[in-house]
Design an enzyme around this catalytic site. Structure first.
Site, PDB file in Angstrom:
ATOM      1  N   ASP A  87       0.852  -1.186   0.000  1.00 45.02           N
ATOM      2  CA  ASP A  87       0.000   0.000   0.000  1.00 45.02           C
ATOM      3  C   ASP A  87       0.891   1.241   0.000  1.00 45.02           C
ATOM      4  OD1 ASP A  87       1.006   0.214   2.572  1.00 45.02           O
ATOM      5  OD2 ASP A  87      -0.843  -0.423   3.544  1.00 45.02           O
ATOM      6  N   CYS A 113       4.147   1.566   2.283  1.00 45.57           N
ATOM      7  CA  CYS A 113       5.122   0.473   2.251  1.00 45.57           C
ATOM      8  C   CYS A 113       6.550   0.937   2.522  1.00 45.57           C
ATOM      9  CB  CYS A 113       5.028  -0.309   0.947  1.00 45.57           C
ATOM     10  SG  CYS A 113       5.623   0.570  -0.495  1.00 45.57           S
ATOM     11  N   HIS A 144       7.091   0.485  -4.631  1.00 48.20           N
ATOM     12  CA  HIS A 144       6.894  -0.581  -3.652  1.00 48.20           C
ATOM     13  C   HIS A 144       8.252  -1.088  -3.177  1.00 48.20           C
ATOM     14  CE1 HIS A 144       5.869  -4.948  -2.588  1.00 48.20           C
ATOM     15  NE2 HIS A 144       5.441  -4.184  -1.608  1.00 48.20           N
TER      16      HIS A 144
END
Length: 360
Positions: free
Chosen positions: A138, A141, A352
């Protein structure tokens, strides 16, 4: 004599005429009473079973339901401890073999997939990274991957946090430095909390301070790792800690902005941080950048420098999609000579982040 006999007969006859009538009335009363008794018994026999079942059902709801309620609560709270129930609970997954992860995730034959596979192969061979911990993807992260390592590795408080009570920083900024615009601080998807922002910020910072001190105090590595794992299953407290780190980043940005205004030495990244049209000052930085973290966006590259500066960390990062260039391995710090702790991150796209592990 005949007359007397006639009177006697008449008298006896009268009495006998009345006797059957009295007997009939008494028998009728008894018959009605027996009928009522019979009907009552019949109704009771009919309803008795149903009443017992009904009472048993109600009592069962109270007594028998209790264990199932407790079992349900137990499974809900500890579902991350059981195989097959961890995907939604664990925000940081257990370590798995790095090359197996690469094989599972990058099976394509495109040039990009080939580049990523080569990058994983290099960090496996050259940098001795054998495992990877997948981090929930999300918009928290980057904060999650960083803070998890800070707590899991037993890294102490930054020096500047040891020198003051960080739970009082929201009031300090508002009353001493006139930053009343902090009321527009957003807690992830929760936007613009107004006067409640100070109370919520204090709660978040207090949570971070307590959990950090508590886990750091566990000198046994396995105990610390277990406590850290349980903490990162608790989404409510987890998100509070991320919001606390965001606020501490804002506090440092305000301090550095004031330093720049007064001609003091500040880290080099500050010039870039406050040169963007969207973050010319701490207020616009908060509105346009920090407020989006956890909601619609994550940390940008320049904000990773601010994160490292705030937590006093050397954040080494392997940017796998930059494999073959000088930007493949970067360190988000421009403060040299500082005795800061080091953590390592992996990213395939600068959005990410996962956690690389050299050994289990």
């Amino acid at each position: 004599m005949g007359q007397a006999g006639s009177k006697m007969e008449s008298h006896t006859k009268g009495k006998n005429d009345n006797f059957p009538s009295a007997l009939t009335d008494k028998s009728g009363f008894q018959s009605v009473r027996q009928t009522v008794y019979w009907l009552s018994g019949f109704l009771w026999q009919t309803l008795e079973g149903r009443l017992i079942l009904g009472v048993g059902f109600v009592l069962g709801l109270f007594f028998i339901r209790k264990p199932y309620v407790y079992i349900g609560r137990f499974l809900k709270h500890y579902k991350g401890c059981f195989p097959g129930m961890t995907k939604k609970s664990l925000s940081v997954a257990p370590a798995m073999d790095l090359l197996e992860y690469c094989e599972l995730e990058w099976k394509g034959m495109t040039p990009h997939a080939d580049q990523i596979r080569k990058a994983y192969g290099e960090i496996y061979r050259v940098h001795n990274i054998r495992y990877i911990c997948r981090v929930r993807g999300d918009n928290y992260c980057a904060l999650r991957a960083t803070l998890f390592q800070v707590l899991n590795n037993g890294i102490p408080f930054p020096s500047w946090m040891k020198e003051q009570d960080i739970t009082k920083l929201p009031e300090k900024l508002f009353y001493s430095q006139g930053c009343n615009w902090i009321q527009q601080y957003s807690f992830g998807p929760e936007k613009y909390t107004g006067p409640k922002a100070f109370y919520k910020l204090r709660k978040c910072v207090d949570m971070l301070k307590f959990q950090w001190a508590d886990i750091y105090g566990l000198k046994d590595k396995k105990a610390r790792e277990k406590a850290c794992k349980l903490l990162f299953m608790d989404e409510a407290n987890e998100y509070k800690m991320y919001e606390a780190v965001k606020f501490l980043m804002l506090y440092q940005a305000i301090e550095m902005s004031e330093g720049m205004r007064h001609g003091q030495d500040v880290p080099n990244f500050c010039a870039i941080l406050f040169s963007r049209d969207t973050s010319l000052d701490p207020f616009s930085f908060m509105l346009n950048h920090l407020n989006t973290i956890g909601d619609s966006g994550g940390l940008e590259q320049i904000e990773m420098f601010l994160l490292g500066y705030t937590l006093e960390l050397h954040i080494q990062t392997f940017r796998l999609y930059k494999y073959g260039t000088e930007e493949f391995e970067v360190s988000f710090t421009d403060v040299c000579g500082k005795d800061w702790h080091k953590i390592t991150l992996l990213t395939e796209d600068d959005r990410h982040y996962n956690i690389p592990v050299t050994h289990q």
